[in-house]
Structures are given as structure tokens and as C-alpha cells.
Scaffold this motif. Structure first.
Motif, PDB file in Angstrom:
ATOM      1  N   GLU A  45      -6.248  19.708  20.916  1.00 60.30           N
ATOM      2  CA  GLU A  45      -5.634  19.808  22.244  1.00 60.30           C
ATOM      3  C   GLU A  45      -5.670  18.465  22.961  1.00 60.30           C
ATOM      4  N   ARG A  46      -6.822  17.801  22.886  1.00 56.96           N
ATOM      5  CA  ARG A  46      -6.992  16.520  23.576  1.00 56.96           C
ATOM      6  C   ARG A  46      -6.154  15.416  22.924  1.00 56.96           C
ATOM      7  N   TYR A  47      -6.001  15.476  21.618  1.00 60.85           N
ATOM      8  CA  TYR A  47      -5.262  14.444  20.895  1.00 60.85           C
ATOM      9  C   TYR A  47      -3.807  14.382  21.348  1.00 60.85           C
ATOM     10  N   PHE A  48      -3.230  15.536  21.587  1.00 63.64           N
ATOM     11  CA  PHE A  48      -1.811  15.588  21.968  1.00 63.64           C
ATOM     12  C   PHE A  48      -1.607  15.602  23.478  1.00 63.64           C
ATOM     13  N   MET A  49      -2.684  15.544  24.231  1.00 60.17           N
ATOM     14  CA  MET A  49      -2.582  15.535  25.684  1.00 60.17           C
ATOM     15  C   MET A  49      -2.196  14.138  26.163  1.00 60.17           C
ATOM     16  N   LYS A  67      -6.907  18.408   5.994  1.00 58.69           N
ATOM     17  CA  LYS A  67      -6.026  19.351   6.689  1.00 58.69           C
ATOM     18  C   LYS A  67      -6.097  19.118   8.202  1.00 58.69           C
ATOM     19  N   LYS A  68      -7.302  18.868   8.720  1.00 60.34           N
ATOM     20  CA  LYS A  68      -7.466  18.586  10.148  1.00 60.34           C
ATOM     21  C   LYS A  68      -6.763  17.287  10.515  1.00 60.34           C
ATOM     22  N   LEU A  89      -1.993  13.904  12.608  1.00 62.18           N
ATOM     23  CA  LEU A  89      -1.097  12.795  12.268  1.00 62.18           C
ATOM     24  C   LEU A  89      -0.455  13.091  10.919  1.00 62.18           C
ATOM     25  N   ASN A  90       0.625  13.820  10.964  1.00 69.16           N
ATOM     26  CA  ASN A  90       1.225  14.320   9.723  1.00 69.16           C
ATOM     27  C   ASN A  90       1.888  13.211   8.911  1.00 69.16           C
ATOM     28  N   GLU A 150      -1.637   6.978   4.251  1.00 68.67           N
ATOM     29  CA  GLU A 150      -3.013   7.090   3.765  1.00 68.67           C
ATOM     30  C   GLU A 150      -3.413   8.548   3.584  1.00 68.67           C
ATOM     31  N   LEU A 151      -2.997   9.400   4.511  1.00 66.97           N
ATOM     32  CA  LEU A 151      -3.299  10.822   4.387  1.00 66.97           C
ATOM     33  C   LEU A 151      -2.594  11.420   3.170  1.00 66.97           C
ATOM     34  N   ALA A 152      -1.364  10.954   2.911  1.00 66.82           N
ATOM     35  CA  ALA A 152      -0.640  11.440   1.733  1.00 66.82           C
ATOM     36  C   ALA A 152      -1.374  11.050   0.448  1.00 66.82           C
TER      37      ALA A 152
END
Length: 397
Positions: free
Chosen positions: A262-266, A305-306, A311-312, A316-318
Motif C-alpha cells: 500500500e505504501r509503495y504505491f502511495m 512474488k512480493k 515492480l513487475n 533482474e526480477l525476471a
């Protein structure tokens, strides 16, 4: 003269009141109220900084209909703004217009220079102060401020030396230990970095928080970043369990993942939570890499997953997902994991240089520099002659 004062028979070109100034910022003849209103807006202040009517006399009241006003008083004058980030720019002009002579005045101007991103000017004043006959307790404060100024200039070794001098003079606060840990982290001396960060946390959680005539109050508002640096340091030492322990402690400062998301996208700032989105994703990446090295792929998958939720679109996540799903052979995974860990730690060093600019809080010092009269007023009682608040020696809301 910049911002010429006008005859009283002219009308303000904005509100039709009696015009007082010829304003370069608006290119209009304006009244005091419209000048105040402009200074409280989010409009550029470059012309304001050059204007002779930037400052106000003590006793003049700025009318505020909505929003926030911050002000800084020096002697019988003050400056104000609607945005804290701009206040120090104006405060510098205030001190330079009125001049500084005493040790305390130099110290207070140096603080304003620092917050106005003029750290080299701040260091010149701090060096002048250090050469004078000042008490040990004052040297503690000056050397700590010098460390901050050096760090902002990315003069890391000089910052370390200044912080250690502050420590040697008796500064045993959680913040100074954290600062020293940060510079050792940047210098890649992870053993020393871990020592000082753990010392910072031990001091913070065992600190006798007291205030008053005989007390010392120093709440390290960014104490939780120790966990961040410890996770990075232990990662370089391949201490997987310690990485995971400190990464989770870092996350726990904010709360559960639902709040973090919630805070990340606020878009709005939440006062007091010191949320650093850059560090959140980096920490999820780091904890995932360590779980991969431990071959605990279930926990690795949970953490990636988190991170993906936050950050989809991230290469690096891929890559991490590819490791987990077995799309690369084991030897290549080891090479790529080591490379990614190094990249994350490199980013961390850059973040450590930036974190200190957020390291701001109200602090009171019981010190006794050899100057009796500061010539400044405080909105809270200050028991010493050198005071360092959020924007210097005197700020009001």
C-alpha cells in the motif's frame, strides 16, 4: 536595488491593493500580501533569493489561508516559505545579508549551507570554528556535522575521519555508530561496517532516553537502516542466515507486506515513516538471492512474488524467476547470482550516500561554547548555545 520599493500611489497588479514592490519574479508591481502569497507557493524562487525584500522584520505577520509555513529567524529578521526544502536557501541569504561574526552565527550559517547543498561552504566555516577555543562537547557536534558535509560531497574517507573524531570526543549516540557503519560499508570494509551497525542497534535499543537539564535526547529516526546495511554487509560475507534475519527486521519496521505494498504505491508522503521504495525492492532481491544459494526455492519464490507485485517490469526480477524455475544450469546460476548480488550492493553504496539527507530530526544539545549571546530565538528551549534543529537553529511551523 533588486525588487524596488514603490510610491504608495500605485496599485498592485494582482489584487489592486497598494503596491509596495516591483517584483522581478512576477514582472508586476505587487503588494506585501501578494509577495507573501508568491513566496508560499511552489513557484520558482530564484528571483526571490536575489530580492532585497526577501526578508521580513520580526513582528510582521505572514497571513496563511491554507497549507504550511516554515520560517527561520536571525536577529531581528526572518525568512519564510511554504516548502521546507526551500527554507534553507532563503536562510542562507538571510545570514549573508546580515553577516555572521560569532562562532554560533558561523555554525548556524554552516548548517544552512549544508541543507542548501553548499557543503563545501559549510566545511570552510566548520574548519574555522574547529580552530577556535571551543569545548569538547562542541567539537562533538561540529565534527559530526563535518562528517555529514563530507559524505554529501562523496568524500568518504574524510567523512569517516570526521565521524570518528566526533566519537573520540565522546559522541556515543546511535546515530554516530550508524554513520560510521555506513561509511565503512561504502568503503567495502564489511567487517568494520557490521561492527558499527550492530553497535548502533545495541546502543539504540538499550539507550536511556532522557531529557531535561541533565539529559541528552537523541532519537535516531533512521535506526532501522542499520538492518539494511547489515543485510548488505553479511551478503558480501556470504552469511545467508544473517542476511535473511536483518532483511526481515528491515521489513518488520514498516509492518506486514500488505502495508508495504500500500505504501509503495502511495503518492503522498506519510510523515514519520521514512519509506524508501528503492531499498524495499533491493532487499527483496537480496533475500531471494540468498534463499537461492541456500537452495530454499520455496522461500525464494515467495519473496520474488512480493518483489514482482511492487515492480513487475524489471529485468533482474525476471532473471531471478528464471533461476527459481530452473531455466539455467547450476554453474550459470552461481555466476549470475554472484553478479546480481554485486550489482545490488553497488546500488546500496550509492543509497548510503543519499540516506543521510533524510536523516533529519529535532535534537537538543547541552553544550557550552564560549559565546554568551547567540542573537537567535528558539521556538523550543535550548540549553546550549549551538543548536541544530531540522533546518538549523530556529524553525517554526
Amino acid at each position: 536595488m533588486i525588487g524596488n520599493k514603490l510610491p504608495v500611489n500605485l496599485n498592485c497588479e494582482i489584487c489592486n491593493n497598494i503596491a509596495v514592490y516591483s517584483c522581478k519574479a512576477t514582472n508586476k508591481k505587487i503588494c506585501r500580501f501578494c509577495c507573501d502569497k508568491y513566496q508560499l507557493s511552489s513557484k520558482p524562487i530564484d528571483e526571490c533569493l536575489k530580492c532585497d525584500y526577501l526578508v521580513r522584520d520580526v513582528g510582521y505577520e505572514v497571513k496563511l489561508k491554507k497549507g504550511m509555513i516554515v520560517s527561520h529567524q536571525y536577529k531581528d529578521k526572518y525568512v519564510f516559505d511554504g516548502h521546507p526544502d526551500f527554507l534553507s536557501l532563503k536562510a542562507v541569504e538571510l545570514y549573508e545579508k546580515l553577516g555572521v561574526h560569532s562562532i554560533n552565527e558561523m555554525y548556524n550559517l554552516a548548517i544552512q549551507y549544508y541543507y542548501a547543498n553548499r557543503s563545501q561552504d559549510a566545511l570552510e566555516l566548520y574548519n574555522k570554528i574547529i580552530k577556535k577555543n571551543i569545548d569538547k562537547a562542541d567539537k562533538i557536534q561540529v565534527y559530526e556535522q563535518m562528517g555529514d558535509a563530507f559524505l554529501s560531497l562523496k568524500s568518504i574517507n574524510e567523512a569517516k575521519d570526521a565521524y570518528i573524531k566526533s566519537l573520540d570526543y565522546g559522541n556515543v549516540t546511535p546515530k554516530i555508530y550508524r554513520r560510521i557503519g555506513e561509511v565503512y560499508n561504502i568503503l567495502e570494509d564489511y567487517g568494520q561496517s557490521i561492527y558499527y551497525h550492530e553497535k548502533a542497534l545495541k546502543t539504540y535499543f538499550s539507550y536511556d532516553w532522557v531529557s531535561g537539564d541533565n539529559g541528552f535526547e537523541d532519537d535516531d529516526f533512521l535506526y532501522f537502516t542499520n538492518f539494511y546495511s547489515l543485510a548488505m554487509g553479511y551478503s558480501k560475507l556470504n552469511s545467508h542466515e544473517k542476511v535473511i534475519e536483518n532483511a526481515n527486521a528491515f521489513f518488520n519496521y514498516y509492518g506486514d507486506f500488505n502495508y508495504i505494498k500500500e505504501r509503495y504505491f502511495m503518492k503522498d508522503t506519510v510523515q514519520g515513516d521514512h519509506f524508501m521504495p528503492e531499498s524495499i525492492v533491493s532487499m527483496y532481491k537480496l533475500i531471494t538471492l540468498n534463499y537461492i544459494e541456500m537452495k530454499d526455492y520455496l522461500q525464494a519464490q515467495n519473496n520474488i512474488k512480493k518483489a514482482r507485485t511492487l515492480l513487475n517490469q524489471d529485468t533482474e526480477l525476471a532473471k531471478l524467476e528464471g533461476f527459481i524455475n530452473g531455466k539455467l544450469d547450476n554453474e550459470l546460476i552461481e555466476i549470475e547470482v554472484a553478479k546480481l548480488k554485486q550489482e545490488i550492493v553497488e546500488k546500496d553504496r550509492a543509497l548510503m550516500v543519499l540516506i543521510h539527507k533524510s536523516d533529519v530530526g529535532t535534537r537538543n544539545y547541552s553544550i557550552s561554547i564560549g559565546e554568551i549571546n547567540m542573537g537567535n530565538k528558539y521556538h523550543i528551549e535550548n540549553s546550549g548555545n549551538i543548536g541544530n534543529q531540522v533546518f538549523g537553529d530556529n524553525v517554526t511551523y
